[in-house]
Design a protein around this motif. Structure first.
Motif, mmCIF file in Angstrom:
data_model
loop_
_atom_site.group_PDB
_atom_site.id
_atom_site.type_symbol
_atom_site.label_atom_id
_atom_site.label_comp_id
_atom_site.label_asym_id
_atom_site.label_seq_id
_atom_site.Cartn_x
_atom_site.Cartn_y
_atom_site.Cartn_z
ATOM 1 N N LEU A 43 57.036 41.226 29.851
ATOM 2 C CA LEU A 43 55.930 41.113 28.891
ATOM 3 C C LEU A 43 54.766 41.992 29.326
ATOM 4 N N TYR A 44 54.488 42.012 30.626
ATOM 5 C CA TYR A 44 53.409 42.838 31.177
ATOM 6 C C TYR A 44 53.658 44.312 30.873
ATOM 7 N N TYR A 45 54.857 44.804 31.167
ATOM 8 C CA TYR A 45 55.137 46.229 30.970
ATOM 9 C C TYR A 45 55.157 46.595 29.489
ATOM 10 N N ARG A 46 55.582 45.654 28.673
ATOM 11 C CA ARG A 46 55.617 45.921 27.227
ATOM 12 C C ARG A 46 54.190 45.991 26.671
ATOM 13 N N ASP A 47 53.391 45.019 27.066
ATOM 14 C CA ASP A 47 52.035 44.917 26.528
ATOM 15 C C ASP A 47 51.114 45.996 27.087
ATOM 16 N N SER A 48 51.280 46.307 28.373
ATOM 17 C CA SER A 48 50.373 47.266 29.002
ATOM 18 C C SER A 48 50.664 48.709 28.593
ATOM 19 N N PHE A 76 43.445 45.818 31.305
ATOM 20 C CA PHE A 76 44.605 46.220 32.079
ATOM 21 C C PHE A 76 44.580 45.580 33.463
ATOM 22 N N LYS A 77 43.401 45.528 34.057
ATOM 23 C CA LYS A 77 43.270 44.916 35.383
ATOM 24 C C LYS A 77 43.608 43.427 35.312
ATOM 25 N N GLY A 78 43.152 42.788 34.234
ATOM 26 C CA GLY A 78 43.435 41.370 34.049
ATOM 27 C C GLY A 78 44.925 41.088 33.984
ATOM 28 N N SER A 79 45.620 41.880 33.188
ATOM 29 C CA SER A 79 47.077 41.701 33.074
ATOM 30 C C SER A 79 47.763 41.990 34.402
ATOM 31 N N SER A 80 47.336 43.044 35.073
ATOM 32 C CA SER A 80 47.954 43.411 36.360
ATOM 33 C C SER A 80 47.732 42.309 37.394
ATOM 34 N N SER A 81 46.560 41.693 37.359
ATOM 35 C CA SER A 81 46.266 40.570 38.269
ATOM 36 C C SER A 81 47.199 39.401 37.996
ATOM 37 N N SER A 82 47.539 39.220 36.728
ATOM 38 C CA SER A 82 48.369 38.075 36.336
ATOM 39 C C SER A 82 49.766 38.131 36.918
ATOM 40 N N ILE A 83 50.260 39.323 37.232
ATOM 41 C CA ILE A 83 51.603 39.397 37.823
ATOM 42 C C ILE A 83 51.547 39.721 39.317
ATOM 43 N N GLY A 84 50.340 39.872 39.857
ATOM 44 C CA GLY A 84 50.216 40.156 41.279
ATOM 45 C C GLY A 84 50.450 41.614 41.636
ATOM 46 N N ALA A 85 50.201 42.512 40.688
ATOM 47 C CA ALA A 85 50.425 43.955 40.922
ATOM 48 C C ALA A 85 49.238 44.511 41.724
ATOM 49 N N LYS A 89 46.181 47.060 40.671
ATOM 50 C CA LYS A 89 44.858 46.429 40.554
ATOM 51 C C LYS A 89 43.798 47.227 41.309
ATOM 52 N N ILE A 90 44.158 47.729 42.478
ATOM 53 C CA ILE A 90 43.228 48.517 43.298
ATOM 54 C C ILE A 90 42.801 49.770 42.547
ATOM 55 N N GLU A 91 43.775 50.432 41.910
ATOM 56 C CA GLU A 91 43.457 51.637 41.137
ATOM 57 C C GLU A 91 42.584 51.293 39.936
ATOM 58 N N CYS A 92 42.838 50.143 39.329
ATOM 59 C CA CYS A 92 42.020 49.697 38.189
ATOM 60 C C CYS A 92 40.562 49.538 38.627
ATOM 61 N N THR A 93 40.370 48.927 39.784
ATOM 62 C CA THR A 93 39.015 48.693 40.299
ATOM 63 C C THR A 93 38.317 50.027 40.550
ATOM 64 N N GLN A 94 39.038 50.973 41.146
ATOM 65 C CA GLN A 94 38.487 52.293 41.412
ATOM 66 C C GLN A 94 38.108 52.993 40.120
ATOM 67 N N PHE A 95 38.992 52.899 39.146
ATOM 68 C CA PHE A 95 38.745 53.522 37.835
ATOM 69 C C PHE A 95 37.451 52.971 37.231
ATOM 70 N N ARG A 96 37.299 51.656 37.306
ATOM 71 C CA ARG A 96 36.121 51.017 36.692
ATOM 72 C C ARG A 96 34.850 51.438 37.417
#
Lengths: 145, 150
Positions: A43-48, A76-85, A89-96
């Motif tokens: 679901l994560y990969y489909r939605d993201s 995107f960070k929220g969804s990635s956090s939900s699966i423990g990626a 998540k680190i890249e998402c934080t950097q991007f933000r």
């Protein structure tokens, strides 16, 4: 087979691909929902994929709309956090952070790295779930050391 | 996992069977509403709650949640995401409290900023947690719910 699976999982944690949230998901698996984690990851990969596409399009605009980019990445960070990626998540934080400082080049570079981590994790989890299906159900989720 | 049951105003906690009422008049399961625009979060939080024996429904945004209550549905617990399209969690919570809804409403937010959590709490939440929720968070929420219902 179970040992192979445990070793694979340990490796994913040791290399920083996954965090504790993945274990939380595994602990929700039971006889009624034996493939819950695989279902959630799918679901994560489909939605993201939709979010990735939106961000790619937004990064082609000139000038960049950092507010919109930050909003997409927040989701995107929220969804990635939900699966423990964890690495994603680190890249998402950097991007933000680059959005916050208005650094267009930083955003573009980080996004490329994010897509790499996202794709790498997908491949590794596909293999993991393939082995998991062959190994059969475990009594309890095993926490990595 | 200990399932939670609700009996005519009294809480029975799984196998401990602390039944305060003399007669069991009615048994029903605790009902929860998961309000989140992220289908992944709806699935995970729904599963977490179901694991503790709750019946769950889901809504994709605050307006859907409000419409459910307006249609006559009741929920003991609402997990309310903060940021959602159409109607966000702050507006939805204000609206529900304005309607006289006394359900336990727990805010969930991807951001951990204190100022934002305080603003969200000020709309009428009973608690606010950073998502994704884990088992420890759900147990804490259910403990508070038990105190509210008893």
């Amino acid at each position: 087979m179970q040992r192979q699976l445990a070793n694979m999982k340990q490796s994913l944690f040791d290399q920083g691909y996954l965090d504790e949230q993945f274990i939380q998901l595994e602990e929700l698996q039971d006889d009624a929902n034996p493939n819950f984690v695989e279902e959630v990851v799918t679901l994560y990969y489909r939605d993201s994929a939709r979010l990735i596409h939106n961000i790619e399009q937004a990064l082609e605009k000139n000038p960049l709309d950092f507010g919109k980019l930050d909003s997409y990445m927040h989701q995107f960070k929220g969804s990635s956090s939900s699966i423990g990626a964890k690495k994603v998540k680190i890249e998402c934080t950097q991007f933000r952070e680059y959005c916050r400082t208005g650094n267009a080049e930083g955003c573009k570079k980080t996004f490329q790295q994010l897509k790499k981590e996202y794709a790498t994790l997908k491949k590794k989890l596909e293999v993991y779930f393939q082995v998991a299906r062959q190994a059969g159900p475990v009594e309890k989720a095993c926490r990595p050391k | 996992m200990v399932p939670w049951f609700y009996l005519a105003g009294k809480m029975v906690i799984g196998s401990s069977k602390k039944v305060v009422a003399d007669q069991i008049e009615e048994v029903r399961r605790i009902c929860a509403l998961v309000v989140d625009d992220d289908p992944l979060v709806r699935r995970i939080h729904g599963m977490l709650l179901a694991r503790y024996g709750l019946e769950t429904e889901a809504a994709e945004n605050g307006k859907e949640a409000v419409d459910l209550f307006l249609s006559g549905k009741t929920f003991d617990l609402v997990l309310m995401d903060m940021e959602m399209p159409v109607m966000d969690g702050l507006q939805a919570t204000q609206r529900l409290r304005g309607m006289g809804v006394s359900s336990m409403i727990v805010g969930v937010t991807a951001r951990g900023l204190e100022a934002e959590k305080e603003a969200f709490m000020a709309t009428g939440l009973d608690a606010c947690w950073v998502k994704p929720l884990n088992a420890e968070a759900i147990i804490s929420v259910l403990d508070e719910l038990a105190k509210k219902l008893l």
